[in-house]
Design a protein around this motif. Structure first.
Motif, PDB file in Angstrom:
ATOM      1  N   ARG A  16      42.082  36.710  51.362  1.00  0.00           N
ATOM      2  CA  ARG A  16      41.857  37.042  49.986  1.00  0.00           C
ATOM      3  C   ARG A  16      41.546  38.566  49.942  1.00  0.00           C
ATOM      4  NH1 ARG A  16      37.943  32.409  48.072  1.00  0.00           N
ATOM      5  NH2 ARG A  16      39.741  30.826  47.487  1.00  0.00           N
ATOM      6  N   ARG A  17      42.448  39.300  48.900  1.00  0.00           N
ATOM      7  CA  ARG A  17      42.064  40.712  48.994  1.00  0.00           C
ATOM      8  C   ARG A  17      40.923  40.957  48.098  1.00  0.00           C
ATOM      9  NH1 ARG A  17      47.659  42.939  46.606  1.00  0.00           N
ATOM     10  NH2 ARG A  17      48.102  40.859  46.377  1.00  0.00           N
ATOM     11  N   HIS A  18      40.729  40.136  46.931  1.00  0.00           N
ATOM     12  CA  HIS A  18      39.467  40.378  46.360  1.00  0.00           C
ATOM     13  C   HIS A  18      38.500  39.246  46.271  1.00  0.00           C
ATOM     14  CE1 HIS A  18      42.056  43.034  43.980  1.00  0.00           C
ATOM     15  NE2 HIS A  18      42.945  42.152  44.088  1.00  0.00           N
ATOM     16  N   ARG A  19      37.101  39.708  46.356  1.00  0.00           N
ATOM     17  CA  ARG A  19      36.023  38.745  46.688  1.00  0.00           C
ATOM     18  C   ARG A  19      35.876  38.005  45.421  1.00  0.00           C
ATOM     19  NH1 ARG A  19      30.410  41.011  46.300  1.00  0.00           N
ATOM     20  NH2 ARG A  19      29.381  39.070  45.897  1.00  0.00           N
ATOM     21  N   ARG A  20      35.874  36.983  45.760  1.00  0.00           N
ATOM     22  CA  ARG A  20      35.530  35.882  44.519  1.00  0.00           C
ATOM     23  C   ARG A  20      34.051  35.493  44.233  1.00  0.00           C
ATOM     24  NH1 ARG A  20      40.356  32.199  42.935  1.00  0.00           N
ATOM     25  NH2 ARG A  20      41.984  33.723  43.575  1.00  0.00           N
ATOM     26  N   LEU A  21      33.729  35.448  43.056  1.00  0.00           N
ATOM     27  CA  LEU A  21      32.363  35.231  42.626  1.00  0.00           C
ATOM     28  C   LEU A  21      32.098  33.637  41.753  1.00  0.00           C
ATOM     29  CD1 LEU A  21      31.342  38.376  40.828  1.00  0.00           C
ATOM     30  CD2 LEU A  21      30.849  37.816  43.149  1.00  0.00           C
ATOM     31  N   PRO A  22      31.395  32.658  42.372  1.00  0.00           N
ATOM     32  CA  PRO A  22      31.399  31.524  41.885  1.00  0.00           C
ATOM     33  C   PRO A  22      30.745  31.645  40.615  1.00  0.00           C
ATOM     34  CG  PRO A  22      29.440  31.918  43.613  1.00  0.00           C
ATOM     35  CD  PRO A  22      30.319  33.060  43.548  1.00  0.00           C
ATOM     36  N   MET A  23      31.413  31.613  39.517  1.00  0.00           N
ATOM     37  CA  MET A  23      31.102  31.549  38.028  1.00  0.00           C
ATOM     38  C   MET A  23      31.659  30.549  37.324  1.00  0.00           C
ATOM     39  SD  MET A  23      31.591  35.681  37.505  1.00  0.00           S
ATOM     40  CE  MET A  23      30.711  35.458  35.942  1.00  0.00           C
ATOM     41  N   ASN A  46      35.637  29.893  40.036  1.00  0.00           N
ATOM     42  CA  ASN A  46      35.366  31.226  40.562  1.00  0.00           C
ATOM     43  C   ASN A  46      36.171  32.251  40.000  1.00  0.00           C
ATOM     44  OD1 ASN A  46      37.720  31.299  42.335  1.00  0.00           O
ATOM     45  ND2 ASN A  46      36.573  29.849  43.640  1.00  0.00           N
ATOM     46  N   VAL A  47      35.894  33.380  39.913  1.00  0.00           N
ATOM     47  CA  VAL A  47      36.482  34.714  39.327  1.00  0.00           C
ATOM     48  C   VAL A  47      36.571  35.788  40.248  1.00  0.00           C
ATOM     49  CG1 VAL A  47      36.558  36.176  37.226  1.00  0.00           C
ATOM     50  CG2 VAL A  47      35.631  33.688  36.938  1.00  0.00           C
ATOM     51  N   SER A  48      37.629  36.541  40.080  1.00  0.00           N
ATOM     52  CA  SER A  48      37.707  37.700  41.190  1.00  0.00           C
ATOM     53  C   SER A  48      38.584  38.770  39.819  1.00  0.00           C
ATOM     54  CB  SER A  48      38.369  37.836  42.441  1.00  0.00           C
ATOM     55  OG  SER A  48      39.777  37.619  42.188  1.00  0.00           O
ATOM     56  N   THR A  49      38.415  40.084  40.448  1.00  0.00           N
ATOM     57  CA  THR A  49      39.337  41.048  39.815  1.00  0.00           C
ATOM     58  C   THR A  49      40.877  40.757  39.733  1.00  0.00           C
ATOM     59  OG1 THR A  49      39.119  42.508  41.674  1.00  0.00           O
ATOM     60  CG2 THR A  49      37.508  43.057  39.900  1.00  0.00           C
ATOM     61  N   ILE A  66      43.628  24.898  38.964  1.00  0.00           N
ATOM     62  CA  ILE A  66      44.856  25.741  39.155  1.00  0.00           C
ATOM     63  C   ILE A  66      44.539  27.065  39.257  1.00  0.00           C
ATOM     64  CG2 ILE A  66      46.446  24.618  37.479  1.00  0.00           C
ATOM     65  CD1 ILE A  66      45.935  26.575  35.217  1.00  0.00           C
ATOM     66  N   ALA A  67      44.938  27.732  40.513  1.00  0.00           N
ATOM     67  CA  ALA A  67      44.529  29.091  40.598  1.00  0.00           C
ATOM     68  C   ALA A  67      45.347  30.143  39.997  1.00  0.00           C
ATOM     69  CB  ALA A  67      44.940  29.389  42.512  1.00  0.00           C
ATOM     70  N   LEU A  68      44.990  31.224  39.466  1.00  0.00           N
ATOM     71  CA  LEU A  68      45.723  32.103  38.657  1.00  0.00           C
ATOM     72  C   LEU A  68      45.461  33.621  39.283  1.00  0.00           C
ATOM     73  CD1 LEU A  68      44.486  30.783  35.146  1.00  0.00           C
ATOM     74  CD2 LEU A  68      46.960  30.584  36.081  1.00  0.00           C
ATOM     75  N   GLN A  69      46.678  34.279  39.168  1.00  0.00           N
ATOM     76  CA  GLN A  69      46.866  35.504  39.583  1.00  0.00           C
ATOM     77  C   GLN A  69      46.862  36.535  38.159  1.00  0.00           C
ATOM     78  OE1 GLN A  69      49.813  37.047  42.111  1.00  0.00           O
ATOM     79  NE2 GLN A  69      48.488  38.486  42.924  1.00  0.00           N
TER      80      GLN A  69
END
Length: 115
Positions: free
Chosen positions: A9-16, A39-42, A103-106
């Motif tokens: 992963r390029r962006h750190r994910r936060l469990p939210m 989870n969410v990241s930028t 589902i994973a979203l970018q």
């Protein structure tokens, strides 16, 4: 040695866990649907949704709208995160086999944060 998911992963994910309103942009029904982030990241998010007739497919575009509650630390002020995201992965295989799917979203561009 195989790379782990976290290493790729390029962006750190936060469990939210945030409530999400979403809409498939490539659907003619225009219905607003509800989901919940895991989870969410930028760069994107992992979201759980209910199967209700419209199954996401890789490449689908979605409008996303999330409310962030006021809290100390991570988000001192509550607000709203919105943007357009593309389905890039459906972990666990076909979503049509279960009542709920992940589902994973970018994000297609940096999401907007409004206080």
């Amino acid at each position: 040695m195989a790379a782990t998911e976290a290493e790729r992963r390029r962006h750190r994910r936060l469990p939210m866990r945030l409530a999400v309103l979403y809409q498939f942009m490539d659907s003619s029904d225009g219905a607003l649907r509800r989901g919940k982030t895991l989870n969410v990241s930028t760069g994107g998010l992992l979201m759980e949704i209910r199967q209700d007739g419209m199954s996401p497919e890789i490449g689908h575009l979605m409008k996303i709208d999330m409310q962030t509650p006021e809290a100390g630390g991570l988000f001192e002020l509550g607000g709203r995160i919105s943007g357009v995201a593309r389905v890039i992965r459906i972990p666990g295989g076909s979503p049509a086999k279960h009542d709920r799917s992940r589902i994973a979203l970018q994000f297609c561009q940096r999401p907007r944060f409004d206080v």
